[in-house]
Design a protein around this motif. Structure first.
Motif, mmCIF file in Angstrom:
data_model
loop_
_atom_site.group_PDB
_atom_site.id
_atom_site.type_symbol
_atom_site.label_atom_id
_atom_site.label_comp_id
_atom_site.label_asym_id
_atom_site.label_seq_id
_atom_site.Cartn_x
_atom_site.Cartn_y
_atom_site.Cartn_z
ATOM 1 N N ARG A 12 -16.506 1.257 -3.575
ATOM 2 C CA ARG A 12 -15.162 0.693 -3.738
ATOM 3 C C ARG A 12 -14.118 1.592 -3.102
ATOM 4 N NH1 ARG A 12 -12.775 -0.900 -9.134
ATOM 5 N NH2 ARG A 12 -11.085 -1.249 -7.662
ATOM 6 N N PRO A 13 -13.007 1.019 -2.621
ATOM 7 C CA PRO A 13 -11.948 1.870 -2.064
ATOM 8 C C PRO A 13 -11.412 2.852 -3.107
ATOM 9 C CG PRO A 13 -11.566 -0.433 -1.490
ATOM 10 C CD PRO A 13 -12.690 -0.420 -2.488
ATOM 11 N N MET A 14 -11.110 4.052 -2.662
ATOM 12 C CA MET A 14 -10.447 5.030 -3.516
ATOM 13 C C MET A 14 -9.126 4.439 -3.993
ATOM 14 S SD MET A 14 -10.562 7.868 -4.962
ATOM 15 C CE MET A 14 -9.407 8.854 -5.888
ATOM 16 N N VAL A 15 -8.791 4.720 -5.256
ATOM 17 C CA VAL A 15 -7.575 4.154 -5.844
ATOM 18 C C VAL A 15 -6.962 5.201 -6.766
ATOM 19 C CG1 VAL A 15 -8.720 3.094 -7.840
ATOM 20 C CG2 VAL A 15 -6.659 2.037 -6.892
ATOM 21 N N HIS A 16 -5.652 5.067 -7.014
ATOM 22 C CA HIS A 16 -4.894 6.031 -7.820
ATOM 23 C C HIS A 16 -4.899 7.424 -7.187
ATOM 24 C CE1 HIS A 16 -4.257 3.052 -10.857
ATOM 25 N NE2 HIS A 16 -5.552 2.918 -11.090
ATOM 26 N N ALA A 17 -4.841 7.449 -5.867
ATOM 27 C CA ALA A 17 -4.665 8.717 -5.148
ATOM 28 C C ALA A 17 -3.203 8.841 -4.751
ATOM 29 C CB ALA A 17 -5.542 8.758 -3.903
ATOM 30 N N CYS A 18 -2.647 10.022 -4.903
ATOM 31 C CA CYS A 18 -1.281 10.231 -4.420
ATOM 32 C C CYS A 18 -1.327 10.635 -2.949
ATOM 33 C CB CYS A 18 -0.544 11.263 -5.264
ATOM 34 S SG CYS A 18 -1.047 12.986 -5.026
ATOM 35 N N TRP A 19 -0.160 10.684 -2.334
ATOM 36 C CA TRP A 19 -0.088 11.022 -0.910
ATOM 37 C C TRP A 19 -0.618 12.426 -0.660
ATOM 38 C CZ3 TRP A 19 2.139 14.481 2.477
ATOM 39 C CH2 TRP A 19 2.208 14.088 3.830
ATOM 40 N N LEU B 114 2.093 -10.373 0.482
ATOM 41 C CA LEU B 114 1.275 -9.681 1.473
ATOM 42 C C LEU B 114 1.617 -10.162 2.877
ATOM 43 C CD1 LEU B 114 -2.229 -9.579 -0.240
ATOM 44 C CD2 LEU B 114 -0.283 -8.033 -0.472
ATOM 45 N N ARG B 115 2.145 -9.256 3.674
ATOM 46 C CA ARG B 115 2.383 -9.498 5.095
ATOM 47 C C ARG B 115 2.342 -8.139 5.784
ATOM 48 N NH1 ARG B 115 7.130 -10.746 2.374
ATOM 49 N NH2 ARG B 115 8.838 -9.250 2.659
ATOM 50 N N ALA B 116 2.001 -8.158 7.051
ATOM 51 C CA ALA B 116 1.772 -6.904 7.761
ATOM 52 C C ALA B 116 3.040 -6.075 7.910
ATOM 53 C CB ALA B 116 1.168 -7.182 9.134
ATOM 54 N N THR B 117 4.207 -6.701 7.822
ATOM 55 C CA THR B 117 5.457 -5.952 8.000
ATOM 56 C C THR B 117 6.006 -5.384 6.689
ATOM 57 O OG1 THR B 117 6.866 -7.919 7.733
ATOM 58 C CG2 THR B 117 6.098 -7.394 9.969
ATOM 59 N N PHE B 118 5.426 -5.755 5.545
ATOM 60 C CA PHE B 118 5.972 -5.332 4.247
ATOM 61 C C PHE B 118 5.810 -3.829 4.072
ATOM 62 C CE2 PHE B 118 5.896 -4.477 -0.279
ATOM 63 C CZ PHE B 118 6.970 -5.217 -0.734
ATOM 64 N N ARG B 119 6.891 -3.170 3.650
ATOM 65 C CA ARG B 119 6.891 -1.717 3.478
ATOM 66 C C ARG B 119 7.061 -1.396 1.998
ATOM 67 N NH1 ARG B 119 11.581 0.674 6.862
ATOM 68 N NH2 ARG B 119 10.250 2.501 7.198
ATOM 69 N N ASN B 120 5.995 -0.941 1.370
ATOM 70 C CA ASN B 120 6.111 -0.414 0.015
ATOM 71 C C ASN B 120 6.434 1.073 0.131
ATOM 72 O OD1 ASN B 120 6.093 -0.296 -2.751
ATOM 73 N ND2 ASN B 120 3.965 -0.941 -3.000
ATOM 74 N N PHE B 121 6.952 1.665 -0.941
ATOM 75 C CA PHE B 121 7.350 3.073 -0.842
ATOM 76 C C PHE B 121 7.334 3.711 -2.223
ATOM 77 C CE2 PHE B 121 10.889 0.120 -0.798
ATOM 78 C CZ PHE B 121 11.771 0.570 -1.772
ATOM 79 N N TYR B 122 6.734 4.901 -2.271
ATOM 80 C CA TYR B 122 6.675 5.705 -3.493
ATOM 81 C C TYR B 122 6.870 7.163 -3.119
ATOM 82 C CZ TYR B 122 4.638 1.761 -6.058
ATOM 83 O OH TYR B 122 4.413 0.547 -6.648
ATOM 84 N N THR B 123 7.268 7.962 -4.104
ATOM 85 C CA THR B 123 7.284 9.398 -3.891
ATOM 86 C C THR B 123 5.842 9.887 -3.735
ATOM 87 O OG1 THR B 123 7.387 9.705 -6.291
ATOM 88 C CG2 THR B 123 9.472 9.835 -5.071
ATOM 89 N N PRO B 124 5.617 10.973 -2.991
ATOM 90 C CA PRO B 124 4.237 11.363 -2.654
ATOM 91 C C PRO B 124 3.403 11.867 -3.817
ATOM 92 C CG PRO B 124 5.822 12.967 -1.819
ATOM 93 C CD PRO B 124 6.624 11.794 -2.306
ATOM 94 N N ASP B 125 4.021 12.040 -4.991
ATOM 95 C CA ASP B 125 3.269 12.516 -6.158
ATOM 96 C C ASP B 125 2.733 11.387 -7.024
ATOM 97 O OD1 ASP B 125 5.931 11.803 -6.791
ATOM 98 O OD2 ASP B 125 5.836 12.932 -8.663
ATOM 99 N N ARG B 126 3.069 10.138 -6.714
ATOM 100 C CA ARG B 126 2.715 9.029 -7.610
ATOM 101 C C ARG B 126 1.231 8.699 -7.519
ATOM 102 N NH1 ARG B 126 7.048 5.539 -9.256
ATOM 103 N NH2 ARG B 126 5.410 4.216 -10.148
ATOM 104 N N ARG B 127 0.573 8.695 -8.689
ATOM 105 C CA ARG B 127 -0.851 8.346 -8.753
ATOM 106 C C ARG B 127 -1.103 7.090 -9.583
ATOM 107 N NH1 ARG B 127 -4.653 13.500 -9.886
ATOM 108 N NH2 ARG B 127 -3.270 13.983 -11.622
ATOM 109 N N ASP B 128 -0.048 6.546 -10.185
ATOM 110 C CA ASP B 128 -0.263 5.366 -11.027
ATOM 111 C C ASP B 128 -0.448 4.070 -10.245
ATOM 112 O OD1 ASP B 128 2.526 6.041 -10.524
ATOM 113 O OD2 ASP B 128 3.050 4.281 -11.702
ATOM 114 N N PRO B 129 0.113 3.893 -9.035
ATOM 115 C CA PRO B 129 -0.143 2.631 -8.323
ATOM 116 C C PRO B 129 -1.607 2.510 -7.901
ATOM 117 C CG PRO B 129 1.796 3.747 -7.436
ATOM 118 C CD PRO B 129 1.087 4.736 -8.318
#
Length: 363
Positions: free
Chosen positions: A255-262, A339-354
């Motif tokens: 499975r893809p890795m998940v809940h990894a921060c930047w 979901l579209r290829a142009t959509f930009r989500n954004f989080y601070t690099p420490d976030r692991r909950d998404p």
């Protein structure tokens, strides 16, 4: 709009009364505040801003305006109870649907409110994972694979590519505007996100202890968080297990890795001799691979596109430029209409909950 509200209410119904009290954490909101905010946002932009209606609740702004009510203060508010909050959501829905049925609603603001609700739906699901609550009604989390059958890279030709949304694409957020040329050198990108199995190899190889694998900010984060493994992993029966909401399951290597921060993604890349793609590379290559199982970190800082101008909801993008990293794609819990290829989500690099992982490129 009806589907978004039904989904929100199904998620709310999954919460027991005792679960409405949540700890004061920077990555969650009080559930009754978040529900009320969803209704208030729709009322503000569709009924009040676009249709010129008076407020349905005289105290709505004081309770639910996320730009004016500091995050920590939301726990101190004398919020309406569960029944009153749900009644407010239904009242807003009725009034907006009446406008739509009468042809008097501005489509842009209705869509804005729906996509805003979609994003809060996913955030409320994050909260249930964060707090080890039972799984909410979501699509199967097993969606998406990253195993050997998807190994290898896809080559992508270099050249000038248009990145960003085009006029006529339908509803897009201000940070997607507008398509602009970006010169890209030839590159390759992985067919699949990094798997849990590959990330486990990094952990077993001392990845969280090896200073040379981490940037300055990442090493400070790792020390402050006392991170020695991914956030929801634990040793069980001689191997790794991960917490999936309120239950522990053996780690699924494919499975893809998940809940990894930047920062974790960056360290893994140094360990593997790979790199994160820029968001322009990700968008240029998006037609060459399957995406949508996990959000995917990119190397890019969240910055405005050339000629950026904020849309009426000014707080959506502008306050976060320069402090967040861009993610692309979407997760299994993201409503498909986002979901579209142009959509930009954004989080601070420490976030692991998404539900975030990452895809890589060869260096």
């Amino acid at each position: 709009m009806e589907e978004a509200r039904r989904r929100t209410l199904q998620l709310e119904a999954a919460a027991a009364e005792s679960e409405l009290a949540v700890p004061r954490l920077a990555i969650v909101n009080p559930p009754l505040w978040e529900l009320g905010h969803v209704g208030w946002f729709q009322e503000k932009w569709v009924l009040r801003h676009a249709a010129g209606r008076p407020p349905l609740r005289p105290d709505g702004d004081a309770f639910y305006d996320s730009a004016a009510v500091p995050h920590d203060a939301r726990w101190e508010l004398a919020l309406p109870g569960r029944a009153e909050t749900l009644s407010y959501l239904r009242e807003v829905e009725r009034e907006v649907l009446a406008l739509v049925a009468g042809g008097a609603a501005e489509r842009y603001f209705v869509e804005l409110s729906v996509f805003h609700e979609d994003m809060h739906f996913e955030a409320m699901a994050f909260t249930r994972q964060t707090l080890a609550r039972s799984a909410p009604p979501l699509p199967p989390a097993a969606a998406g694979r990253a195993g050997a059958e998807l190994a290898g890279d896809v080559p992508v030709e270099g050249g000038t590519r248009l990145v960003g949304a085009r006029a006529g694409d339908g509803f897009v957020f201000d940070n997607e505007k507008w398509a602009h040329p970006v010169a890209l050198a030839p590159f390759a990108i992985a067919r699949a996100p990094v798997s849990q199995g590959r990330f486990a190899e990094f952990v077993e190889d001392g990845g969280y202890r090896r200073r040379e694998l981490w940037g300055e900010a990442g090493w400070r984060w790792r020390a402050a968080a006392e991170a020695a493994a991914p956030v929801y992993w634990a040793r069980r029966d001689g191997g790794w297990a991960r917490r999936d909401f309120d239950r522990w399951v053996p780690l699924e290597p494919d499975r893809p890795m998940v809940h990894a921060c930047w920062y974790e993604a960056e360290a893994w890349c140094r360990w593997a001799g790979r790199r994160l793609p820029s968001e322009a590379e990700w968008e240029a290559a998006a037609g060459a691979f399957t995406w949508g199982a996990v959000w995917e970190w990119t190397a890019s800082d969240f910055l405005p596109y050339p000629g950026f101008s904020p849309d009426p909801y000014r707080e959506y993008s502008q306050p976060w430029f320069g402090s967040h990293k861009v993610l692309r794609g979407g997760s299994f819990a993201t409503p498909r209409r986002l979901l579209r290829a142009t959509f930009r989500n954004f989080y601070t690099p420490d976030r692991r909950d998404p539900w975030a992982g990452f895809r890589t490129c060869p260096t």
